[in-house]
Every structure is written in C-alpha cells, then in structure tokens.
Design a protein around this motif. Structure first.
Motif, short mmCIF file in Angstrom:
data_model
loop_
_atom_site.label_atom_id
_atom_site.label_comp_id
_atom_site.label_asym_id
_atom_site.label_seq_id
_atom_site.Cartn_x
_atom_site.Cartn_y
_atom_site.Cartn_z
N TYR A 183 0.82 -1.22 0.00
CA TYR A 183 0.00 0.00 0.00
C TYR A 183 0.85 1.27 0.00
O TYR A 183 0.34 2.35 -0.20
CB TYR A 183 -0.90 0.03 1.25
CG TYR A 183 -0.12 -0.23 2.54
CD1 TYR A 183 0.59 0.78 3.16
CD2 TYR A 183 -0.07 -1.51 3.09
CE1 TYR A 183 1.33 0.53 4.31
CE2 TYR A 183 0.65 -1.77 4.24
CZ TYR A 183 1.37 -0.74 4.84
OH TYR A 183 2.11 -0.99 5.95
N CYS A 184 2.16 1.14 0.25
CA CYS A 184 2.96 2.28 0.70
C CYS A 184 3.82 2.91 -0.39
O CYS A 184 4.51 2.21 -1.14
CB CYS A 184 3.83 1.83 1.87
SG CYS A 184 4.75 3.17 2.61
N TYR B 115 -7.52 3.31 4.30
CA TYR B 115 -6.65 2.98 3.18
C TYR B 115 -6.83 4.01 2.06
O TYR B 115 -7.95 4.37 1.69
CB TYR B 115 -6.94 1.57 2.63
CG TYR B 115 -6.25 1.35 1.32
CD1 TYR B 115 -4.86 1.19 1.27
CD2 TYR B 115 -6.95 1.37 0.11
CE1 TYR B 115 -4.20 1.04 0.06
CE2 TYR B 115 -6.29 1.23 -1.11
CZ TYR B 115 -4.92 1.07 -1.12
OH TYR B 115 -4.27 0.94 -2.32
N SER B 116 -5.71 4.49 1.55
CA SER B 116 -5.74 5.51 0.50
C SER B 116 -4.96 4.99 -0.71
O SER B 116 -3.82 4.53 -0.57
CB SER B 116 -5.10 6.79 1.08
OG SER B 116 -4.86 7.74 0.09
N ASP C 42 0.16 1.49 14.37
CA ASP C 42 -0.54 2.07 13.21
C ASP C 42 -1.48 1.00 12.66
O ASP C 42 -1.11 -0.17 12.59
CB ASP C 42 0.43 2.42 12.08
CG ASP C 42 1.37 3.56 12.40
OD1 ASP C 42 1.17 4.23 13.44
OD2 ASP C 42 2.31 3.78 11.62
N THR D 106 10.70 3.93 13.38
CA THR D 106 9.68 3.00 13.72
C THR D 106 10.24 1.57 13.71
O THR D 106 11.14 1.28 12.94
CB THR D 106 8.56 3.08 12.66
OG1 THR D 106 8.02 4.38 12.62
CG2 THR D 106 7.45 2.12 12.99
N GLN E 274 -0.94 -2.79 11.36
CA GLN E 274 -1.66 -2.51 10.10
C GLN E 274 -2.96 -3.30 9.94
O GLN E 274 -3.99 -2.72 9.64
CB GLN E 274 -0.77 -2.74 8.86
CG GLN E 274 0.63 -2.17 8.91
CD GLN E 274 0.72 -0.66 9.03
OE1 GLN E 274 -0.29 0.03 9.10
NE2 GLN E 274 1.92 -0.12 9.08
N1 SAH Z 1 7.86 3.03 8.12
C1 SAH Z 1 6.84 3.14 9.03
C2 SAH Z 1 5.67 4.02 8.70
C3 SAH Z 1 5.59 4.76 7.46
S1 SAH Z 1 4.10 5.52 6.97
C4 SAH Z 1 6.35 1.75 9.29
O1 SAH Z 1 6.51 0.86 8.49
O2 SAH Z 1 5.76 1.56 10.33
C5 SAH Z 1 3.14 5.63 8.44
C6 SAH Z 1 1.86 4.88 8.38
O3 SAH Z 1 1.03 5.34 7.36
C7 SAH Z 1 2.00 3.40 8.11
O4 SAH Z 1 2.37 2.67 9.22
C8 SAH Z 1 0.61 3.05 7.62
O5 SAH Z 1 -0.22 2.69 8.69
C9 SAH Z 1 0.11 4.34 7.02
N2 SAH Z 1 0.01 4.27 5.56
C10 SAH Z 1 1.01 4.12 4.67
N3 SAH Z 1 0.51 4.07 3.41
C11 SAH Z 1 -0.84 4.19 3.52
C12 SAH Z 1 -1.93 4.19 2.57
N4 SAH Z 1 -1.71 4.06 1.28
N5 SAH Z 1 -3.19 4.35 3.06
C13 SAH Z 1 -3.41 4.48 4.38
N6 SAH Z 1 -2.44 4.47 5.30
C14 SAH Z 1 -1.15 4.32 4.89
#
Ligand code: SAH
Ligand code: SF4
Ligand code: F3S
Length: 442
Positions: free
Chosen positions: A166-167, A339-340, A306, A239, A268
């Motif tokens: 998702y990231c 979720y985005s 998170d 983190t 998550q």
């Molecule tokens: N590196 C860190 C966090 C990075 S981003 C880790 O892995 O824990 C911080 C938070 O944003 C993530 O833990 C996740 O819960 C959220 N996040 C990241 N991408 C997202 C998405 N596409 N939609 C919703 N939440 C997201």
C-alpha cells in the motif's frame, strides 16, 4: 544596505520530513535568510510535502493554489516545493501544468543542493527542477536549525526496502541506507554537550539498521553505545517493523536506562490474508506473541501502533481480526488510517477496493474499540509519579505546562514557563483518552 531575506517553510508528513525541514532551515540560515512571520513578508516560501495518503497531497495543492495571488503581487517571491511528492514524475507534471508560479522543485535526496538551486534560479525564468531518483551517499554535517533546544531528531537510516504493497515511501525515499554508527554517536555527543536531553532516532524500519554497513553494527548495539553518552537522559526511536523485532532489541530496551519505555509497533491489520496481501511478512499470531513477550519483559512499557482499515479485499471477517488484535494488545494509543490508493503501488491496481462508506463505518468501530482501552491504560496511572520532559506552555490553558512522560504520553500540569526543557516529577491526578492531567511534585 541590503535588506535581509526572509523565508517561510511549511511541512507536511512524518518526523523524517520535519527533520528535513530543520536541515533546510539550517541551510537557509547559513545563507543569511531569516524566518518570516507571515507569507506576505517572505522572499522565499518552501513547501516540504508528503505523499503517504491522498489527503496529505490535496492539502499541498490547495496551499499552492493560494500562493498564486501572492506571486502576482510580489513577482520577486521565490516559491520552492520539495519532499516526497516531488519524487513522483506525475506530481511534477501536475505542478508544471497547473502551478506554473512555482520556481524551484527539488526532492528528498538533494536538500544539500538548495543554495545552488537558489542561485541558479536567479538567472532563469523557467521552473527549475532538480530531483534525484535515489542517492547512494549520505551527506553528513548539514547545518540544522532545530525546533527545540532540549530534544532533537537524529537520522540513523534513510529509505525503505520493505515495499508494503500500500505504501509509497520506498518510491519517495529510495533504498535503505544506514549512517555510520560513529557519525550518529558524534552527533549525539555534540547535542548532549549543547544541553539536549532527549534524542529521537529516525528510520522507516530501525530494526534493519546497519545491514548495509561494513561493520554490521546492529540497532541494539547502537542503543547500547548511545546509552553511554553522558548528559543525555532520554533515547526514543521510530519505527520498528514487527517482522524483525529481535530479542536483542527487547534486552537492549530493558538494559539501557535512557531508552524510553515506549514501543511503536505498527501492525496494520489483524487478518493473515490481508497481512499477506500487504507484504508485511508476519502473521497475527506472531504479532500477538511479540506483544506478549514485550509486555512480559518490560511490564510498564507503553505500546502504540498504526492500523489501516479498508485495504483492498478486506472483508468484515478480516476487519474483526483487526478488532481482535486491538482488544488483545491493549494499545496505549494508535494512529488509524483509511486505506488511501497510492498510484504506482501494487495495491492501487487491486480490483477489490472497499467502498468508502464501508471504510468509514469500520474506521468508527475501530475508534470505538480503541478509545476505552486507551482511557483504561491512562486511568491506571492515576496516583503514580512520572518523570516529564516539559516541552511547552499548554495550548489550551496558559497557566499550565505540557510535556511528555517517558512512555510518550502528553501530560498537562500547572507550572512556570522556566521549567520548559527540564525533566520534572509529576503526580498523575486525572486521565483522559489521549492525555493526562498532573500536579508538579516540588
Ligand atoms: N515506516 C513506518 C511508517 C511509514 S508511513 C512503518 O513501516 O511503520 C506511516 C503509516 O502510514 C504506516 O504505518 C501506515 O499505517 C500508514 N500508511 C502508509 N501508506 C498508507 C496508505 N496508502 N493508506 C493508508 N495508510 C497508509
Ligand atoms: Fe512503508 Fe512498509 Fe516501508 Fe513502513 S516499512 S515505510 S509502511 S513500505
Ligand atoms: Fe514521511 Fe510522508 Fe514522505 S510520511 S517519508 S513525508 S510520504
């Protein structure tokens, strides 16, 4: 006489971005720019942007649109945009097309080039774009203007190799790179000599610190080294990824008196099917075992996390697994996200996107589950004495101070502004869901 140039910087996103902005300010101060008190008097406006979720992105576009008028009134104004959004070509194209009043675009890997970019820009009229895909070297010793003079961020690593589906972060921050332990140690020693009491070590996944270093220093080893720095009183980090949270790290947290009793451990989702689709590399049972191990070894630790709701394909049953983890783990607090869709990530192409109304309903249910647990955790502290690093005058009541406990909880109590930057004893007298109320112990 030359009039001093003034800058204004606005930052979205995580602590990594906040710290980058401190470096940008340090660079600007070394160019003899001073901070403007508002947009109108600024000669240079910098937006440091975040791409992690859609709403972060939309805020930046809204703010950029508002700058059009300012630029018209003051054609000498320089507008620069940097940060994670700028690492994406599609975003740069939008800026070129719709926000042509932007003068300079740079990325997350070349902050150090800002002086050159400002110079080069002066000779050009076109938008100046300088974004690097990734960078192998780490630039040490950038000047930094820190927001506080008692707590400081220290980068220990940059980038991420995990590619959770998702990231967007791996695409905006590049591959994982660790700083040499000796450079980190040097920075910590320098900060403690300047009177800093607390450091926060920053990395997307601190547990994989050191993997690319020749001497293979591990994160727990780094903690032991930093714990010996004289004068420092608190060490925090962000983190930890559950997939490689080691026994050595738990031992280091126990052994090192300066390492705070707080672990941020994002899970998550509680559903094994969803965790697999997210590419998180652990399952629900492993996560719950970790929580149990941490709580057994360090009983008074605060655990935060998170959580994402509405990941593609998430069913009601999957969501109930998430609720189950929340109930069993008893988090002190949690960051919760809808979720985005992030274009360019694997999950964005998933055809099973969850409808918005379902996401929102689950989100509300999740909060309803989290809140009483947080309140219960906070209530259990009533009557206890806690150490607090005083950070500010309280925002809602100027007769009060606000600070953070060792467990990273926000606490308010009556006291004098001269205590800011000091660590004091406070007795907890009341608890709310997200904050504590206290009384100074003289
Ligand atoms: N590196 C860190 C966090 C990075 S981003 C880790 O892995 O824990 C911080 C938070 O944003 C993530 O833990 C996740 O819960 C959220 N996040 C990241 N991408 C997202 C998405 N596409 N939609 C919703 N939440 C997201
Ligand atoms: Fe994103 Fe996962 Fe890396 Fe964290 S570990 S930054 S959530 S890809
Ligand atoms: Fe941080 Fe946002 Fe970038 S969360 S790493 S500023 S995309």
């Amino acid at each position: 006489m030359n009039k001093e140039k003034k800058y204004l910087i606005q930052t979205w996103g995580c602590q990594m971005n906040e710290h980058d902005s401190e470096k940008i300010e340090g660079i600007l101060n070394s160019l003899e720019y001073i901070e403007a008190s508002n947009k109108e008097e600024a000669d240079l406006i910098i937006y440091n942007t975040c791409l992690v979720r859609e709403n972060a992105e939309l805020k930046v576009y809204g703010n950029l649109g508002e700058l059009k008028r300012l630029k018209r009134e003051n054609p000498n104004l320089i507008i620069a945009v940097c940060g994670c959004m700028m690492q994406k070509e599609e975003v740069r194209d939008v800026i070129k097309k719709k926000y042509s009043h932007v003068d300079i675009i740079f990325g997350t890997h070349n902050i150090h080039k800002l002086p050159q970019l400002i110079l080069d820009h002066d000779q050009k009229t076109n938008m100046l774009i300088d974004v690097w895909e990734d960078s192998k070297e780490i630039i040490e010793d950038l000047p930094t203007k820190r927001k506080y003079d008692f707590k400081a961020f220290i980068n220990i690593m940059y980038g991420c190799n995990n590619f959770c589906t998702y990231c967007i972060v791996p695409y905006t921050r590049g591959r994982e790179k660790s700083r040499e332990a000796k450079d980190i140690l040097e920075e910590a020693i320098k900060l403690s000599k300047e009177g800093y009491k607390e450091i926060t070590l920053l990395g997307q996944n601190v547990n994989s610190y050191g993997k690319n270093l020749e001497d293979k220093t591990t994160f727990p080893e780094l903690l032991y080294m930093l714990n010996d720095v004289e004068g420092l009183e608190r060490i925090r980090f962000m983190t930890s990824h559950p997939k490689d949270l080691s026994n050595e790290l738990i031992s280091a947290m126990k052994d090192c008196d300066k390492v705070c009793n707080h672990l941020h451990l994002p899970f998550q989702s509680g559903s094994n099917r969803i965790l697999k689709k997210m590419n998180r590399k652990y399952n629900k049972e492993q996560y719950l075992n970790l929580v149990e191990k941490v709580r057994t070894e360090i009983p008074d630790i605060a655990l935060t996390t998170d959580i994402i709701v509405g990941f593609p394909g998430e069913t009601e049953a999957d969501f109930q697994e998430t609720i189950d983890v929340v109930k069993k783990s008893k988090f002190d607090s949690a960051f919760t996200f809808l979720y985005s869709i992030r274009e360019g990530t694997p999950a964005a192409k998933d055809e099973e996107q969850v409808p918005d109304d379902v996401k929102h309903k689950r989100f509300d249910k999740l909060l309803d589950t989290l809140k009483p647990i947080s309140l219960e955790r906070n209530t259990s502290l009533i009557g206890k004495k806690v150490k607090v690093l005083v950070e500010d005058i309280s925002k809602n009541d100027s007769s009060k101070l606000s600070g953070r406990t060792d467990t990273s909880k926000l606490i308010h109590f009556k006291g004098d502004g001269s205590l800011i930057g000091k660590i004091v004893d406070v007795c907890v007298i009341d608890a709310k869901t997200w904050t504590l109320e206290g009384e100074l112990v003289e």
